[in-house]
Design a protein around this motif. Structure first.
Motif, PDB file in Angstrom:
ATOM      1  N   PRO A 146       0.831  -1.215   0.000  1.00  0.00           N
ATOM      2  CA  PRO A 146       0.000   0.000   0.000  1.00  0.00           C
ATOM      3  C   PRO A 146       0.863   1.262   0.000  1.00  0.00           C
ATOM      4  CG  PRO A 146       0.000  -1.015   2.163  1.00  0.00           C
ATOM      5  CD  PRO A 146       0.750  -1.948   1.265  1.00  0.00           C
ATOM      6  N   ASN A 147       0.247   2.362  -0.332  1.00  0.00           N
ATOM      7  CA  ASN A 147       0.975   3.617  -0.423  1.00  0.00           C
ATOM      8  C   ASN A 147       1.120   4.253   0.965  1.00  0.00           C
ATOM      9  OD1 ASN A 147       2.252   5.823  -1.500  1.00  0.00           O
ATOM     10  ND2 ASN A 147       0.335   6.877  -1.994  1.00  0.00           N
ATOM     11  N   VAL A 148       2.031   3.716   1.747  1.00  0.00           N
ATOM     12  CA  VAL A 148       2.284   4.255   3.089  1.00  0.00           C
ATOM     13  C   VAL A 148       3.787   4.483   3.232  1.00  0.00           C
ATOM     14  CG1 VAL A 148       0.327   3.180   4.251  1.00  0.00           C
ATOM     15  CG2 VAL A 148       2.456   1.906   4.010  1.00  0.00           C
ATOM     16  N   HIS A 149       4.170   5.243   4.230  1.00  0.00           N
ATOM     17  CA  HIS A 149       5.590   5.510   4.467  1.00  0.00           C
ATOM     18  C   HIS A 149       5.952   5.012   5.854  1.00  0.00           C
ATOM     19  CE1 HIS A 149       5.441   7.644   0.767  1.00  0.00           C
ATOM     20  NE2 HIS A 149       4.544   8.509   1.230  1.00  0.00           N
ATOM     21  N   PRO A 150       6.350   3.767   5.941  1.00  0.00           N
ATOM     22  CA  PRO A 150       6.449   3.103   7.252  1.00  0.00           C
ATOM     23  C   PRO A 150       7.503   3.662   8.189  1.00  0.00           C
ATOM     24  CG  PRO A 150       6.623   1.517   5.441  1.00  0.00           C
ATOM     25  CD  PRO A 150       6.715   2.866   4.836  1.00  0.00           C
ATOM     26  N   MET A 151       8.495   4.378   7.682  1.00  0.00           N
ATOM     27  CA  MET A 151       9.541   4.853   8.585  1.00  0.00           C
ATOM     28  C   MET A 151       9.184   6.178   9.239  1.00  0.00           C
ATOM     29  SD  MET A 151      11.729   2.561   8.943  1.00  0.00           S
ATOM     30  CE  MET A 151      12.955   3.464   9.864  1.00  0.00           C
ATOM     31  N   ARG A 152       8.036   6.728   8.874  1.00  0.00           N
ATOM     32  CA  ARG A 152       7.613   7.947   9.571  1.00  0.00           C
ATOM     33  C   ARG A 152       7.173   7.572  10.977  1.00  0.00           C
ATOM     34  NH1 ARG A 152       4.299  11.917   5.442  1.00  0.00           N
ATOM     35  NH2 ARG A 152       5.994  12.179   3.953  1.00  0.00           N
ATOM     36  N   LYS A 153       7.366   8.509  11.907  1.00  0.00           N
ATOM     37  CA  LYS A 153       7.078   8.211  13.311  1.00  0.00           C
ATOM     38  C   LYS A 153       5.591   7.970  13.565  1.00  0.00           C
ATOM     39  CE  LYS A 153      11.262   8.595  14.978  1.00  0.00           C
ATOM     40  NZ  LYS A 153      11.986   7.343  15.165  1.00  0.00           N
ATOM     41  N   ASP A 154       4.729   8.603  12.764  1.00  0.00           N
ATOM     42  CA  ASP A 154       3.299   8.430  13.035  1.00  0.00           C
ATOM     43  C   ASP A 154       2.754   7.132  12.432  1.00  0.00           C
ATOM     44  OD1 ASP A 154       3.381   9.061  10.413  1.00  0.00           O
ATOM     45  OD2 ASP A 154       2.151  10.877  10.525  1.00  0.00           O
ATOM     46  N   PHE A 155       3.602   6.391  11.747  1.00  0.00           N
ATOM     47  CA  PHE A 155       3.137   5.129  11.161  1.00  0.00           C
ATOM     48  C   PHE A 155       3.198   4.043  12.225  1.00  0.00           C
ATOM     49  CE2 PHE A 155       4.007   0.985   9.350  1.00  0.00           C
ATOM     50  CZ  PHE A 155       3.014   0.857   8.406  1.00  0.00           C
ATOM     51  N   LYS A 156       2.042   3.520  12.610  1.00  0.00           N
ATOM     52  CA  LYS A 156       2.054   2.473  13.630  1.00  0.00           C
ATOM     53  C   LYS A 156       1.209   1.284  13.200  1.00  0.00           C
ATOM     54  CE  LYS A 156       4.041   4.542  17.390  1.00  0.00           C
ATOM     55  NZ  LYS A 156       4.103   5.976  17.137  1.00  0.00           N
TER      56      LYS A 156
END
Lengths: 164, 453
Positions: B78-88
C-alpha cells in the motif's frame, strides 16, 4: 589433479564424518530405511526462504557437504517445487514474499507437506505477515536458530515418523 | 570522494537526510510539508537505491532523479511511508500495480525473468535479463523480497536489546554486524573496548570471513561445473563452523560479541589453523592446474576499475578491480600481519583468487590474534546522540548508524556492503552469456537478507 589422487591413494579413506558418532549413525540408518519405506527411497525437498537471515540456507547447504552428504540417505534438494514432496520453509513470511510462497506451495503435487526451519524470534513488524504456521498448514517444525545440520537430520526423521 | 550512504530520519519538526562520504558527512534538513531534495544520482549512481528507499520509507522526493520507481514497496504494497514516526498500523495488501522493468527494445530481443524463488538453496531475489540470444544485454536486479522492516523494529528498544535483532540481519555476516553494533554502544557509553575484547572479536570476525570465503571457494568452481572443489572446500567451511561452535557456542557466532573476551581452547584453534592452511595451500596448487576451469573464470564478468569507483563498490568486488579498500586498515590490525590485498583484472578469476589470498591471510591473522585473556568491558548507560561505525565483513564494509534519544533507540540504519555492490552487478553482465550469470553472481557472493533488511 594427479597430485590429488596421489595424496588420496597415499592417505586412503579417512573417517571424517559423523558416522562415527553412534547416535547420529543410528538416526541416519533409520532415516534411510524410513525413506525407503515411505517415499520409495527418494525424498525430494524444495527449499524456500521466505524471510530468514540466511543462516538456515547455509546450514541446508552444509547438509550436502561430505560430512553429512544427505544424498546418500535418499534425500534430494530439488530445483522445482513440482518435483518435491516437501516444501521446507525457513524464516518468517515477509509481506513481499507472501504470494510467492503460496505460489510455490500450490505447485507441489499431492501428497505434500510443509516443514519449517528455525526460530527467527523477531519482534512483530508491519513487513512480516507472520510465522509460516499462520499461513500454511505445517506438518513439522525443526527448531533452532539456525538448526544445525544434525538437528535438521533429526527433524526430518521425526517428520517421517509423524506422518506414518 | 567515495559515497557511502544516503539515508533519512524524522525529527519532531523536520526530516533530515544524511549523506555520508568517506571524508565527510552532510546533514540536510527537509521540510515536512514539502519534502523534496536535489538528487545525488547523477554524480553517484549508487545513490539510486538509497533515494528510492528514502522515497518509499519517508515519502521524500528527489528532484531530477532518473529513476523514481518504488524499491522496497512491491506490487501489492500500500501507499504508506512506514519509517515515519506516526506510522504504527499494520498494513494489508493493496491492489496489484505492475512494476515497470527496465526494457531494452529491438528486433529479436527477449526478456528472461529469474526468481524470486531460485532453483537451489538460495535466498529470494529477482533478476531480469534482456537477452540477444545467449548474450546478456542488460540485467536489472530487483530485491527486497526479504524486507522484514528491521530498521523500524529497532526503534523504541533499549540499546542493549538491539543485539538480538542486529545479529540476525544477515547470518553470514552476523559477527561483523555485532562488532559494528558493539562499537556503536561503546561510543554511546563513552568507553574504550578492552584490548583483549578487541582481539577476541577480531578473531571471531576472521573465522567468519574464513567460513564465508571457503564456502565461496567451493561454490564458484561448482558453478563452472567443477564439483570436487565444492566437496573439498565445503568440508573446510564445516570445520570452521564447528570451531566457531567450540569457541563461542554457536556455529554462526550469534550472541558471541557482547563486549566480553571468552576463555577459549587455543590449542584447538592452532590445530585448525595448521590443517586449514595446509589444505588451502594444497587446494591452491590443485585448482590452478585445471585449465578448463580457468577458461570459465578468466575474463568473465569484468568490472573495470573506474566503474568500481564510480559505483562506490566495496569488499571483494572493489578489491578485485584494483580498489584496495578495507576497513581493517585502521592502524590496529597491521600489528597482526594485516595488509590490504587487491587484484587488478576485476573478473571472476580475480575475485576467486583474492578470496583464496584473503583466506590465507585470515589464517595468519588468527594465529597472531590468539594472545588474549578472559575479560569484559561492561556497557551500562548510554548517552543520547548519533553514532556511526564501520566493520569489514567478509562481504565488505558494513556501516551502521544509531541515534539514541532519551535512552532508547530513535533511529537505526544499516548499510550492508551488498546494498552498493548489487547495484554494480549489472555492469559485469554485458558481453557475457546468461549461463555465466550464476558464476559471476557467486563470485561476488552478495547477501540478500542484509540488503533487504
Amino acid at each position: 589433479m594427479i597430485r590429488f589422487w596421489q595424496k588420496r591413494f597415499k592417505e586412503g579413506l579417512k573417517t571424517q564424518n559423523l558416522w562415527a558418532d553412534k547416535e547420529m549413525a543410528a538416526i541416519k540408518k533409520e532415516l534411510k530405511s524410513q525413506i525407503a519405506k515411505t517415499f520409495a527411497g527418494s525424498l525430494a525437498i524444495r527449499m524456500v526462504d521466505s524471510g530468514s537471515c540466511n543462516a538456515c540456507e547455509a546450514e541446508c547447504n552444509a547438509l550436502s557437504n561430505p560430512y553429512y552428504d544427505l544424498e546418500r540417505l535418499g534425500i534430494h534438494f530439488v530445483a522445482s517445487p513440482r518435483h518435491a514432496d516437501i516444501l521446507l520453509v525457513s524464516g518468517v513470511v515477509t509481506f513481499n514474499m507472501y504470494h510467492h510462497l503460496l505460489d510455490a506451495y500450490k505447485q507441489l503435487p499431492n501428497p505434500k507437506w510443509v516443514v519449517t526451519l528455525g526460530e527467527c524470534a523477531l519482534p512483530a513488524s508491519f513487513a512480516i505477515k507472520g510465522p509460516v504456521e499462520r499461513i500454511l498448514s505445517v506438518a513439522h517444525h525443526i527448531p533452532g536458530c539456525p538448526p544445525e545440520p544434525d538437528d535438521i537430520i533429526r527433524g526430518l526423521l521425526q517428520f517421517i515418523r509423524k506422518i506414518q | 570522494m567515495r559515497f557511502i550512504a544516503r539515508f533519512a530520519q524524522e525529527l519532531s519538526d523536520r526530516f533530515e537526510v544524511i549523506d555520508l562520504y568517506d571524508q565527510k558527512k552532510i546533514v540536510t534538513p527537509v521540510d515536512k510539508n514539502d519534502p523534496i531534495l536535489p538528487t545525488l544520482t547523477r554524480t553517484y549512481p549508487a545513490a539510486i537505491w538509497f533515494e528510492r528507499k528514502i522515497k518509499d520509507d519517508f515519502g521524500i522526493r528527489f528532484e531530477k532523479s532518473f529513476d523514481t520507481r518504488p524499491l522496497v514497496h512491491h506490487e501489492r504494497f500500500p501507499n504508506v511511508h512506514p519509517m515515519r514516526k506516526d506510522f504504527k498500523e499494520k498494513i494489508d495488501f493493496a491492489p496489484f500495480r505492475p512494476y515497470p522493468y527496465e526494457r531494452i527494445e529491438g528486433e529479436g530481443i527477449f526478456e528472461v525473468g529469474v526468481g524470486p524463488i531460485h532453483a537451489g538453496i538460495i535466498e529470494p531475489g529477482h533478476f531480469h535479463f534482456s537477452q540477444e540470444g545467449e548474450a546478456i544485454l542488460h540485467l536489472e536486479v530487483r530485491h527486497f523480497y526479504k524486507y522484514r522492516g528491521i530498521e523500524k523494529m529497532m526503534e523504541g528498544l533499549e540499546p542493549l536489546q538491539g543485539f538480538g535483532i542486529v545479529q540476525k540481519i544477515s547470518g553470514n555476516e552476523s559477527i561483523a554486524y555485532q562488532i559494528a553494533y558493539l562499537s556503536l554502544l561503546a561510543q554511546a557509553a563513552g568507553v574504550e573496548l578492552d584490548e583483549n575484547v578487541r582481539r577476541f572479536n577480531a578473531l571471531l570476525l576472521e573465522l567468519e570471513r574464513l567460513a564465508h570465503h571457503l564456502t565461496d571457494l567451493g561454490f564458484i568452481p561448482n558453478d563452472a561445473g567443477f564439483a570436487p572443489a565444492l566437496a573439498f572446500c565445503s568440508m573446510l567451511a564445516e570445520d570452521t563452523r564447528r570451531l566457531l561452535k567450540k569457541i563461542c557456542g554457536h556455529r554462526f557466532g550469534f550472541g558471541a560479541v557482547r563486549g566480553e573476551a571468552l576463555e577459549i581452547d587455543k590449542s584447538a584453534v592452532r590445530d585448525y589453523l595448521e590443517q586449514t592452511r595446509e589444505k588451502l595451500l594444497f587446494f591452491q596448487e590443485w585448482i590452478t592446474q585445471i585449465p578448463s576451469l580457468w577458461d570459465r573464470l578468466d575474463n568473465t564478468g569484468i568490472l573495470p576499475r573506474h566503474k568500481a569507483i564510480k559505483y562506490s563498490t566495496v569488499g571483494i568486488v572493489a578489491k578485485a578491480s584494483g580498489v584496495a579498500l578495507d576497513r581493517r586498515q585502521d592502524g590496529w590490525y597491521e600489528q597482526f600481519g594485516f595488509a590490504p590485498l587487491s587484484a587488478s583484472k576485476g573478473d571472476v578469476a580475480a575475485r576467486f583468487t583474492l578470496r583464496l589470498e584473503e583466506a590465507l591471510q585470515s589464517c595468519e591473522l588468527i594465529s597472531n590474534l590468539l594472545d588474549f585473556s578472559k575479560t569484559d568491558t561492561p556497557l551500562e548507560s548510554f548517552a543520547d546522540g548519533e553514532y556511526l561505525s564501520f566493520t569489514e565483513s567478509s562481504l565488505g564494509e558494513v556501516m551502521l548508524y544509531l541515534r539514541i534519544q532519551e535512552g532508547k533507540i530513535d533511529r537505526f540504519f544499516a548499510r550492508d556492503p551488498s546494498f552498493v555492490n548489487w547495484q554494480a552487478l549489472h555492469l559485469m553482465m554485458p558481453g557475457n552469456i546468461i549461463a555465466d550469470f550464476p558464476l559471476i553472481n557467486k563470485s561476488c557472493d552478495l547477501s540478500y537478507a542484509g540488503n533487504d533488511l
